[in-house]
Design an enzyme around this catalytic site. Sequence first.
Site, PDB file in Angstrom:
ATOM      1  N   GLU A 193      51.309 -50.228  17.446  1.00 26.35           N
ATOM      2  CA  GLU A 193      51.208 -51.547  16.782  1.00 26.35           C
ATOM      3  C   GLU A 193      52.539 -52.516  15.334  1.00 26.35           C
ATOM      4  O   GLU A 193      52.570 -53.381  15.259  1.00 26.35           O
ATOM      5  CB  GLU A 193      49.706 -52.132  16.019  1.00 26.35           C
ATOM      6  CG  GLU A 193      48.952 -51.996  16.872  1.00 26.35           C
ATOM      7  CD  GLU A 193      48.450 -50.840  17.240  1.00 26.35           C
ATOM      8  OE1 GLU A 193      47.744 -50.564  18.115  1.00 26.35           O
ATOM      9  OE2 GLU A 193      49.170 -49.742  16.896  1.00 26.35           O
ATOM     10  N   HIS A 221      36.200 -50.380  15.447  1.00 28.31           N
ATOM     11  CA  HIS A 221      36.145 -51.279  17.136  1.00 28.31           C
ATOM     12  C   HIS A 221      35.382 -53.061  16.466  1.00 28.31           C
ATOM     13  O   HIS A 221      35.128 -53.319  17.971  1.00 28.31           O
ATOM     14  CB  HIS A 221      36.279 -50.482  18.521  1.00 28.31           C
ATOM     15  CG  HIS A 221      37.752 -49.666  18.291  1.00 28.31           C
ATOM     16  ND1 HIS A 221      37.450 -48.073  17.742  1.00 28.31           N
ATOM     17  CD2 HIS A 221      38.305 -49.651  19.024  1.00 28.31           C
ATOM     18  CE1 HIS A 221      38.210 -47.354  18.116  1.00 28.31           C
ATOM     19  NE2 HIS A 221      38.745 -48.397  18.676  1.00 28.31           N
TER      20      HIS A 221
END
Length: 328
Positions: A60, A129
């Site tokens: 990322e 998450h």
Amino acid sequence: MAELMYREALNQALFEEMRRDPLVFTLGEGIAERGGSFKVTEGLLKEFGPGRVMDTPISEASFTGCGVGAALLGTRPVVEILFVDFTGLIMDQIINQAAKYEFMSGGQGKVPMVLRTQGGAGNGLAAQHSQRLEHTLMNVPGLRILAPATPQDAYWQLSQAIASDDPVILLEHELLYFNKGPFDAEAEAVPMHAAAIRRAGRDVTLIAWHRMVAVALEAAEQMAERDIDVEVIDLRSLRPIDLPLLRDSLARTHRAVIVEEDCRFGGAGAEIAASLSETAFFELEQPVLRVAAADVPTPYNAELEQASIPRVDDVTHMVQQMLGPREK
């Protein structure tokens, strides 16, 4: 009016903006061949090719940095971070670079980049998450933050974000992607940061965004059966916040309850409550109240997960608590 799924509306906005402007491209994990985990980028690779629809390594920080650099050079990247939880890996690129470059360059440089990411609880994905990180991202001057709750707004706000010369974070919700709603591609878009009144009322204002808009609307319908008239405002934007519309609503209802899926402590609701207390104090008959998620990591267990986030009953209970006994 036609109906479209939330993910389809985002997809249509990407297609249209990439056709309109060859400087728009998108990059992220699994967005090209696979079309993204939620199929938002489905079909883009076939039309625009790998030069504009880029699958990236699971890194990322690196591909977000590429997006920031590309924006500095005049292109309009749309970076996808699969879960908002992973923005912890890109804080330097977003907070220290994208958000500050225009200021530190004396206005000479722009970062016209969109960061698409999704969060939210309710899908059994456990604590790493399922976060809602509005509170972290809202605290950064230089960022614009959008939170569309409907397919129409997802379409409008993504298109507007891509056209903006500022770095924009589009917060999507994992449980909204397959929701259908009214959609009109020809309708005139409302301003990117304007809030919307989803239901007019006179007794109390419910302020919500993302999936909590639907929760607030359902609570309002239940309250109507008890002769309590609730106004529901969809905030749509978290930075900036449409305080003038909120103040106008308070001038009618004189009471407000904020409904947020993020944790209560230090959350967006705290900022909204403080701002209203500072700027609309004499309109308030009572303190602004909040219904928010529990201050715990989101549990994996389905029943515990549901108990940790606001439900309709939590909202109706708070409204009744605020209003007290009603005369028959």
